[in-house]
Design a protein around this motif. Structure first.
Motif, PDB file in Angstrom:
ATOM      1  N   SER A 102      -5.210  -4.087 -11.592  1.00 29.70           N
ATOM      2  CA  SER A 102      -3.872  -4.622 -11.757  1.00 29.70           C
ATOM      3  C   SER A 102      -3.364  -5.024 -10.379  1.00 29.70           C
ATOM      4  CB  SER A 102      -2.959  -3.557 -12.351  1.00 29.70           C
ATOM      5  OG  SER A 102      -2.772  -2.521 -11.419  1.00 29.70           O
ATOM      6  N   PRO A 103      -2.356  -5.912 -10.297  1.00 29.49           N
ATOM      7  CA  PRO A 103      -1.845  -6.297  -8.977  1.00 29.49           C
ATOM      8  C   PRO A 103      -1.479  -5.084  -8.122  1.00 29.49           C
ATOM      9  CG  PRO A 103      -0.889  -7.684 -10.658  1.00 29.49           C
ATOM     10  CD  PRO A 103      -1.724  -6.668 -11.374  1.00 29.49           C
ATOM     11  N   PHE A 104      -0.857  -4.078  -8.744  1.00 31.87           N
ATOM     12  CA  PHE A 104      -0.443  -2.889  -7.984  1.00 31.87           C
ATOM     13  C   PHE A 104      -1.649  -2.213  -7.346  1.00 31.87           C
ATOM     14  CE2 PHE A 104       0.480   1.589  -7.477  1.00 31.87           C
ATOM     15  CZ  PHE A 104       1.760   1.597  -6.963  1.00 31.87           C
ATOM     16  N   THR A 105      -2.692  -1.964  -8.149  1.00 31.77           N
ATOM     17  CA  THR A 105      -3.876  -1.273  -7.634  1.00 31.77           C
ATOM     18  C   THR A 105      -4.587  -2.124  -6.586  1.00 31.77           C
ATOM     19  OG1 THR A 105      -4.109  -0.724  -9.954  1.00 31.77           O
ATOM     20  CG2 THR A 105      -5.683   0.259  -8.453  1.00 31.77           C
ATOM     21  N   ALA A 106      -4.679  -3.444  -6.875  1.00 31.51           N
ATOM     22  CA  ALA A 106      -5.365  -4.324  -5.931  1.00 31.51           C
ATOM     23  C   ALA A 106      -4.648  -4.336  -4.595  1.00 31.51           C
ATOM     24  CB  ALA A 106      -5.437  -5.743  -6.498  1.00 31.51           C
ATOM     25  N   LEU A 107      -3.316  -4.428  -4.647  1.00 31.95           N
ATOM     26  CA  LEU A 107      -2.523  -4.435  -3.418  1.00 31.95           C
ATOM     27  C   LEU A 107      -2.735  -3.123  -2.659  1.00 31.95           C
ATOM     28  CD1 LEU A 107      -0.404  -5.904  -1.763  1.00 31.95           C
ATOM     29  CD2 LEU A 107       1.346  -4.834  -3.130  1.00 31.95           C
ATOM     30  N   LEU A 108      -2.644  -2.016  -3.414  1.00 33.53           N
ATOM     31  CA  LEU A 108      -2.807  -0.706  -2.792  1.00 33.53           C
ATOM     32  C   LEU A 108      -4.186  -0.579  -2.163  1.00 33.53           C
ATOM     33  CD1 LEU A 108      -1.512   2.013  -2.325  1.00 33.53           C
ATOM     34  CD2 LEU A 108      -2.393   2.778  -4.511  1.00 33.53           C
ATOM     35  N   ALA A 109      -5.218  -1.013  -2.907  1.00 30.37           N
ATOM     36  CA  ALA A 109      -6.588  -0.904  -2.395  1.00 30.37           C
ATOM     37  C   ALA A 109      -6.757  -1.751  -1.134  1.00 30.37           C
ATOM     38  CB  ALA A 109      -7.585  -1.346  -3.463  1.00 30.37           C
ATOM     39  N   GLY A 110      -6.240  -2.993  -1.183  1.00 29.08           N
ATOM     40  CA  GLY A 110      -6.375  -3.875  -0.023  1.00 29.08           C
ATOM     41  C   GLY A 110      -5.721  -3.295   1.207  1.00 29.08           C
ATOM     42  N   ILE A 111      -4.483  -2.819   1.070  1.00 26.20           N
ATOM     43  CA  ILE A 111      -3.762  -2.304   2.232  1.00 26.20           C
ATOM     44  C   ILE A 111      -4.395  -1.009   2.723  1.00 26.20           C
ATOM     45  CG2 ILE A 111      -1.526  -1.568   3.097  1.00 26.20           C
ATOM     46  CD1 ILE A 111      -0.222  -3.315   1.088  1.00 26.20           C
ATOM     47  N   ALA A 112      -4.832  -0.151   1.785  1.00 26.84           N
ATOM     48  CA  ALA A 112      -5.459   1.105   2.197  1.00 26.84           C
ATOM     49  C   ALA A 112      -6.744   0.827   2.976  1.00 26.84           C
ATOM     50  CB  ALA A 112      -5.759   1.973   0.979  1.00 26.84           C
ATOM     51  N   PHE A 113      -7.525  -0.153   2.512  1.00 26.89           N
ATOM     52  CA  PHE A 113      -8.747  -0.557   3.218  1.00 26.89           C
ATOM     53  C   PHE A 113      -8.416  -0.994   4.643  1.00 26.89           C
ATOM     54  CE2 PHE A 113     -11.690  -3.882   4.522  1.00 26.89           C
ATOM     55  CZ  PHE A 113     -12.914  -3.268   4.319  1.00 26.89           C
ATOM     56  N   ASN A 114      -7.381  -1.848   4.740  1.00 29.45           N
ATOM     57  CA  ASN A 114      -6.957  -2.363   6.034  1.00 29.45           C
ATOM     58  C   ASN A 114      -6.480  -1.231   6.950  1.00 29.45           C
ATOM     59  OD1 ASN A 114      -4.819  -3.581   7.911  1.00 29.45           O
ATOM     60  ND2 ASN A 114      -5.857  -5.379   7.129  1.00 29.45           N
ATOM     61  N   ASN A 115      -5.610  -0.366   6.399  1.00 27.40           N
ATOM     62  CA  ASN A 115      -5.088   0.760   7.174  1.00 27.40           C
ATOM     63  C   ASN A 115      -6.210   1.633   7.707  1.00 27.40           C
ATOM     64  OD1 ASN A 115      -2.420   0.199   6.964  1.00 27.40           O
ATOM     65  ND2 ASN A 115      -2.056   1.505   5.198  1.00 27.40           N
ATOM     66  N   ALA A 116      -7.184   1.930   6.827  1.00 25.67           N
ATOM     67  CA  ALA A 116      -8.267   2.817   7.230  1.00 25.67           C
ATOM     68  C   ALA A 116      -9.005   2.254   8.436  1.00 25.67           C
ATOM     69  CB  ALA A 116      -9.235   3.021   6.062  1.00 25.67           C
ATOM     70  N   GLY A 117      -9.273   0.930   8.402  1.00 23.03           N
ATOM     71  CA  GLY A 117      -9.975   0.306   9.518  1.00 23.03           C
ATOM     72  C   GLY A 117      -9.209   0.421  10.819  1.00 23.03           C
ATOM     73  N   TYR A 118      -7.914   0.061  10.767  1.00 25.82           N
ATOM     74  CA  TYR A 118      -7.122   0.091  11.990  1.00 25.82           C
ATOM     75  C   TYR A 118      -6.922   1.514  12.495  1.00 25.82           C
ATOM     76  CZ  TYR A 118      -5.981  -4.841  12.204  1.00 25.82           C
ATOM     77  OH  TYR A 118      -6.061  -6.187  12.343  1.00 25.82           O
ATOM     78  N   LEU A 119      -6.656   2.448  11.566  1.00 26.82           N
ATOM     79  CA  LEU A 119      -6.425   3.840  11.984  1.00 26.82           C
ATOM     80  C   LEU A 119      -7.692   4.432  12.584  1.00 26.82           C
ATOM     81  CD1 LEU A 119      -4.214   5.193   9.078  1.00 26.82           C
ATOM     82  CD2 LEU A 119      -3.532   4.827  11.434  1.00 26.82           C
ATOM     83  N   ALA A 120      -8.857   4.108  11.987  1.00 25.46           N
ATOM     84  CA  ALA A 120     -10.115   4.633  12.528  1.00 25.46           C
ATOM     85  C   ALA A 120     -10.302   4.156  13.967  1.00 25.46           C
ATOM     86  CB  ALA A 120     -11.289   4.189  11.660  1.00 25.46           C
TER      87      ALA A 120
END
Lengths: 217, 221
Positions: free
Chosen positions: B89-107
């Motif tokens: 769903s848009p909500f899950t896709a948005l959440l997944a995309g941002i979480a993926f992005n956050n994880a990369g930058y935070l790492a």
């Protein structure tokens, strides 16, 4: 499994999109850097108190989503009857966005030049301009270049958002192909690979400079 | 120059709706930050593990997350996964995309923070009889989080701003989505989006301030 309906003309379409991404990025980074240097010097010369309005104005560009900035910019130009094409609007908004970040980088760079070095230059009879040109610029560029490269990469990635104004850049081009060919994964992977190929060498170069020029070792 | 009449009333009447949207925005940002943080710690552990395959995964993740647009990552979650029959769903896709992005930058932030923690501390912990995981958990992790806290707040603000990208995958419950829907109904683009911009600005400032206060409270000696 590995068959695809993608043709050479579709690839050319993608390449055209990549060209648009690069064009928007180049124009915005160039204009944004000039503005950023100007604002950065103003912020440094006027001190935190007098440059507070400028600081506040630039902070807005960093605290509001770029998508909203683009929509607002487009609405504003149509309200003011400027009749700008989407390319101009996108470049103007992205330039201001870049300038907001570049100002901080420039200010930080100038800040990093020791005051005593500058005083020495002035007491040798250099004018303010000479001091800026021959003392501050070489030292500040050394400090700021890695983060400026990071900013350039960031703007290139953020330029994907101009698709909202109808510009066909790389991401929008691949989305159009996805709609037509119904092969989302393959085409999006291709699109990601193009982004990656454009930005990775620059990112590596930035990291190399950062390690090479690291002031503490 | 301006022959346009502004209708701010319409926008102000929609304010409650937009504030509800702002709550969803904040919810997505917080969730994505929590998931991103957990993933980033896992990625950091992968990198430290010395296992070639694991550190390869971590490096690839970080490079892809940092070198492609966030919007591309959201598209990947929304359209790309459809190839595997996964329709988010848009909500899950948005959440997944941002979480993926956050994880990369935070790492990547953690990698920088780890450089500031001397290796000898881990060795001291190990020689006191801690397992390597214990040494990481009790000695390295607290210091790493402390050093990386400020960059992480920046990432949090980024996450809030990134949630606005959901509107491109037809998300309609967050602030940008609600605004876009109101806009589509009335074509008062400038008024609605200006109000949304103010709300985003206030949220970003409040979060930054809260993080500063939190840091002052948590990290005092």
């Amino acid at each position: 499994m590995f068959s695809t309906a993608l043709t050479w003309s579709d690839l050319a379409f993608l390449a055209q999109g990549a060209g648009m991404t690069l064009a928007v990025t180049a124009v915005s980074v160039a204009a944004g850097t000039v503005l950023g240097i100007l604002f950065g010097i103003i912020r440094f010369q006027f001190g935190p108190y007098w440059s507070a309005p400028l600081t506040f104005a630039l902070d807005i560009f960093r605290s509001v989503p770029l998508l909203i900035q683009l929509v607002l910019g487009n609405a504003l130009q149509s309200i003011a009857k400027m009749g700008w094409p989407p390319f101009t609007t996108s470049c103007v908004v992205l330039s201001l966005y870049t300038a907001a970040y570049c100002t901080e980088i420039v200010r930080g760079g100038i800040d990093s030049v020791p005051v005593n070095t500058r005083r020495a230059a002035r007491s040798l009879g250099m004018s303010w301009w000479q001091d800026m040109r021959y003392i501050v610029a070489p030292l500040a560029i050394r400090v700021s270049l890695p983060s400026w490269i990071g900013l350039t990469l960031g703007v290139m990635k953020d330029s994907a958002l101009v698709l909202w104004l109808g510009l066909i850049e790389l991401l929008r081009a691949s989305q159009i192909l996805v709609t037509r060919l119904q092969e989302p994964l393959f085409i999006l992977l291709l699109c990601g690979a193009i982004y990656f190929v454009i930005s990775l060498p620059i990112a590596r170069f930035g990291r190399y400079l950062e390690e090479r020029w690291s002031p503490n070792d | 120059m301006f022959s346009y009449t502004f209708h701010w009333n319409q926008a102000f009447r929609a304010l409650p709706q937009m504030l509800d949207g702002a709550l969803v925005t904040l919810e997505i940002a917080l969730l994505s930050m929590a998931i991103g943080l957990a993933l980033a710690i896992a990625l950091t552990l992968f990198r430290l593990s010395g296992n070639r395959a694991l550190s390869g995964i971590a490096t690839a993740w970080v490079e892809v997350a940092r070198n492609t647009p966030a919007l591309f990552q959201i598209y990947m979650a929304h359209f790309g996964l459809g190839n595997f029959g996964i329709h988010l769903s848009p909500f899950t896709a948005l959440l997944a995309g941002i979480a993926f992005n956050n994880a990369g930058y935070l790492a990547e932030n953690f990698r920088g923070a780890l450089k500031a923690i001397p290796d000898t501390q881990t060795r001291a912990g190990r020689s006191l009889g801690m397992s390597s995981l214990q040494a990481f958990r009790y000695i390295v992790l607290p210091q790493m989080l402390r050093i990386a806290f400020l960059p992480a707040t920046n990432q949090m603000v980024w996450a809030i701003l990134m949630t606005s990208l959901g509107v491109t995958v037809s998300m309609n419950s967050d602030l940008a989505g609600v605004t876009q829907e109101l806009n589509a109904r009335s074509f008062r683009t400038f008024e609605f989006f200006a109000l949304a911009a103010v709300i985003y600005y206030v949220i970003a400032k409040v979060v930054t301030l809260a993080a500063r206060l939190l840091a002052a409270r948590m990290f005092r000696y």
